[in-house]
Design a protein around this motif. Sequence first.
Motif, PDB file in Angstrom:
ATOM      1  N   ARG A   1       2.858   6.232  49.163  1.00  0.00           N
ATOM      2  CA  ARG A   1       1.732   6.332  50.063  1.00  0.00           C
ATOM      3  C   ARG A   1       0.424   6.483  49.298  1.00  0.00           C
ATOM      4  N   SER A   2       0.644   6.956  48.245  1.00  0.00           N
ATOM      5  CA  SER A   2      -0.792   7.372  47.356  1.00  0.00           C
ATOM      6  C   SER A   2      -1.230   6.237  46.516  1.00  0.00           C
ATOM      7  N   GLY A   3      -0.295   5.087  46.417  1.00  0.00           N
ATOM      8  CA  GLY A   3      -0.708   3.947  45.537  1.00  0.00           C
ATOM      9  C   GLY A   3      -0.235   3.916  44.069  1.00  0.00           C
ATOM     10  N   VAL A   4       0.585   5.100  43.825  1.00  0.00           N
ATOM     11  CA  VAL A   4       1.027   5.057  42.378  1.00  0.00           C
ATOM     12  C   VAL A   4       2.178   4.036  42.607  1.00  0.00           C
ATOM     13  N   SER A   5       1.995   2.801  41.440  1.00  0.00           N
ATOM     14  CA  SER A   5       2.768   1.835  41.251  1.00  0.00           C
ATOM     15  C   SER A   5       4.466   2.463  40.693  1.00  0.00           C
ATOM     16  N   GLU A   6       5.232   1.787  41.219  1.00  0.00           N
ATOM     17  CA  GLU A   6       6.710   1.800  40.692  1.00  0.00           C
ATOM     18  C   GLU A   6       6.823   1.850  39.030  1.00  0.00           C
ATOM     19  N   ALA A   7       5.803   1.104  38.493  1.00  0.00           N
ATOM     20  CA  ALA A   7       6.025   0.768  37.011  1.00  0.00           C
ATOM     21  C   ALA A   7       5.582   2.144  36.426  1.00  0.00           C
ATOM     22  N   SER A   8       4.031   2.868  36.988  1.00  0.00           N
ATOM     23  CA  SER A   8       3.882   4.104  36.339  1.00  0.00           C
ATOM     24  C   SER A   8       4.965   5.084  36.647  1.00  0.00           C
ATOM     25  N   THR A   9       5.660   5.375  37.746  1.00  0.00           N
ATOM     26  CA  THR A   9       6.629   6.303  38.114  1.00  0.00           C
ATOM     27  C   THR A   9       7.758   5.990  36.974  1.00  0.00           C
ATOM     28  N   ALA A  10       8.148   4.857  36.838  1.00  0.00           N
ATOM     29  CA  ALA A  10       9.226   4.604  35.738  1.00  0.00           C
ATOM     30  C   ALA A  10       8.634   5.123  34.307  1.00  0.00           C
ATOM     31  N   ALA A  11       7.394   4.617  33.970  1.00  0.00           N
ATOM     32  CA  ALA A  11       6.809   4.832  32.695  1.00  0.00           C
ATOM     33  C   ALA A  11       6.856   6.456  32.541  1.00  0.00           C
ATOM     34  N   ALA A  12       6.497   7.110  33.704  1.00  0.00           N
ATOM     35  CA  ALA A  12       6.472   8.618  33.580  1.00  0.00           C
ATOM     36  C   ALA A  12       7.749   9.154  33.324  1.00  0.00           C
ATOM     37  N   TYR A  13       8.794   8.837  33.909  1.00  0.00           N
ATOM     38  CA  TYR A  13      10.211   9.407  33.333  1.00  0.00           C
ATOM     39  C   TYR A  13      10.530   9.100  31.916  1.00  0.00           C
ATOM     40  N   THR A  14      10.334   7.813  31.586  1.00  0.00           N
ATOM     41  CA  THR A  14      10.771   7.540  30.342  1.00  0.00           C
ATOM     42  C   THR A  14       9.984   8.195  29.167  1.00  0.00           C
ATOM     43  N   SER A  15       8.504   8.453  29.467  1.00  0.00           N
ATOM     44  CA  SER A  15       7.963   8.990  28.452  1.00  0.00           C
ATOM     45  C   SER A  15       8.237  10.414  28.456  1.00  0.00           C
ATOM     46  N   TYR A  16       8.473  10.789  29.718  1.00  0.00           N
ATOM     47  CA  TYR A  16       8.698  12.411  29.666  1.00  0.00           C
ATOM     48  C   TYR A  16      10.098  12.763  28.886  1.00  0.00           C
ATOM     49  N   LEU A  17      11.122  11.914  28.687  1.00  0.00           N
ATOM     50  CA  LEU A  17      12.270  12.051  28.245  1.00  0.00           C
ATOM     51  C   LEU A  17      12.021  11.856  26.649  1.00  0.00           C
ATOM     52  N   GLU A  18      11.327  11.081  26.202  1.00  0.00           N
ATOM     53  CA  GLU A  18      10.771  10.736  24.781  1.00  0.00           C
ATOM     54  C   GLU A  18      10.048  11.869  24.390  1.00  0.00           C
ATOM     55  N   CYS A  19       9.278  12.822  24.887  1.00  0.00           N
ATOM     56  CA  CYS A  19       8.649  13.942  24.819  1.00  0.00           C
ATOM     57  C   CYS A  19       9.502  15.192  24.587  1.00  0.00           C
ATOM     58  N   CYS A  20      10.583  15.116  25.498  1.00  0.00           N
ATOM     59  CA  CYS A  20      11.578  16.288  25.379  1.00  0.00           C
ATOM     60  C   CYS A  20      12.565  15.981  24.135  1.00  0.00           C
ATOM     61  N   LEU A  21      13.101  15.050  23.979  1.00  0.00           N
ATOM     62  CA  LEU A  21      14.125  14.803  23.056  1.00  0.00           C
ATOM     63  C   LEU A  21      13.853  15.344  21.659  1.00  0.00           C
ATOM     64  N   PRO A  22      12.887  15.409  21.164  1.00  0.00           N
ATOM     65  CA  PRO A  22      12.597  15.774  19.737  1.00  0.00           C
ATOM     66  C   PRO A  22      12.900  17.380  19.807  1.00  0.00           C
ATOM     67  N   TYR A  23      12.543  18.034  20.736  1.00  0.00           N
ATOM     68  CA  TYR A  23      13.034  19.544  20.599  1.00  0.00           C
ATOM     69  C   TYR A  23      14.380  19.869  20.869  1.00  0.00           C
ATOM     70  N   LEU A  24      15.196  19.019  21.480  1.00  0.00           N
ATOM     71  CA  LEU A  24      16.559  19.029  21.649  1.00  0.00           C
ATOM     72  C   LEU A  24      17.107  18.534  20.189  1.00  0.00           C
ATOM     73  N   LEU A  25      16.658  17.518  19.795  1.00  0.00           N
ATOM     74  CA  LEU A  25      17.495  16.953  18.516  1.00  0.00           C
ATOM     75  C   LEU A  25      17.086  17.893  17.339  1.00  0.00           C
ATOM     76  N   GLN A  26      16.460  18.720  17.331  1.00  0.00           N
ATOM     77  CA  GLN A  26      16.159  19.565  16.151  1.00  0.00           C
ATOM     78  C   GLN A  26      17.362  20.485  15.893  1.00  0.00           C
ATOM     79  N   ASP A  27      18.084  20.919  16.975  1.00  0.00           N
ATOM     80  CA  ASP A  27      19.263  21.620  16.947  1.00  0.00           C
ATOM     81  C   ASP A  27      20.514  20.656  17.081  1.00  0.00           C
ATOM     82  N   ARG A  28      21.331  20.707  15.992  1.00  0.00           N
ATOM     83  CA  ARG A  28      22.378  19.750  15.829  1.00  0.00           C
ATOM     84  C   ARG A  28      23.476  20.053  17.122  1.00  0.00           C
ATOM     85  N   LYS A  29      23.470  21.401  17.586  1.00  0.00           N
ATOM     86  CA  LYS A  29      24.581  21.700  18.569  1.00  0.00           C
ATOM     87  C   LYS A  29      23.940  21.399  19.949  1.00  0.00           C
TER      88      LYS A  29
END
Length: 358
Positions: A82-110
């Motif tokens: 309803r606010s006009g945020v495109s599906e492409a922007s929403t998909a990009a938001a999720y993908t980008s967020y995952l990319e920003c989170c993974l380095p903090y998890l992959l530092q720990d081998r466990k």
Amino acid sequence: MPIRQLLLDIKAPLQRALELLAPHFAEIQAAWRRKLASLGVKEDASNLLAPLMLEAQQQNLDPPNVEAYRLELERQGKALERSGVSEASTAAAYTSYLECCLPYLLQDRKAKDSAVALTRLIATSQFLTLSSYATEWIASWRKLQERERLSLSRDLHDDIGHNLLVLKLYLEMMATDLKRGDSAQLQAKLEEALALVSYAVDSVRRLILDLGPAMLAQFGFLPALKIYARQFTLRTGVQVQMEEVNSPVSLPSSYETALYRVLQGALSNVVQHSQAKRVKVTLGSMKKSILFMSIEDDGVGFDSARTLPHRVFGLTAMRARIEMLGGKFHIESWVLGPGTRKHGTRIEVDLPLRGIVE
């Protein structure tokens, strides 16, 4: 896999992921916003997308509350549409967020299992959010169709139906006058009947213009647009200028109908809200890959944050028609005020041509 089962399967590694990420949420958020900006997602859209991210959803994930998690993402998806945020922007938001989170998890081998759990969660969240876009779009489309049916029904009843009833009455009275040999009364009623027929013909022509596809089939795309613009000027006094720039010779009927409806909706807003005196419509193509149309008026403009619901509905309907075809819909408005040089509203539409038009 059902969402409930998924959250149960990843419960332990996901909780571990949340524990590892929580101290870094501020850093992740800042990196995520920078990444979205580099992808062309504007700040206001990023603000609307932020409630989808982990720190906002954590209360529904630790411990997992499946129903609350699902309902919240569906609600957010509908609000974004309803606010006009495109599906492409929403998909990009999720993908980008995952990319920003993974380095903090992959530092720990466990934490490998936690990284996998987070990836599965983000994919599921993305699916739920984007699915709700379609739900909201279908609801809006049905409202639009119902609105158009009611408008046509009202016009048929008020204009043509009324005139036909009065014409029938005049013909019955004329038949009575003929029997009586009252030629004076007959002549007067005949003139009234002819006037009613002329008015009914004009009403039919106006309805045909409003229906769009019939005009497109009869006259072709560009002539139909020009006829509609000319008739709009005659009815309202608002001057509409049409300009073509390398416009394609032929287009898919779906494109023609969508652009015709956008022009109708934009001009309807002009006469109802903008107080404009002039409208410029530009249609053309760029490098045979993009079809564009812009509609700009010199009216009072409006504040998008305070737009009235009925106006939002009209703009949403226009956006839905274009995005359904894989296009982009953009609107800008400048409010008239003391000392303002630029005022009015501009609607811009882009539709892909590559692979569509030779």
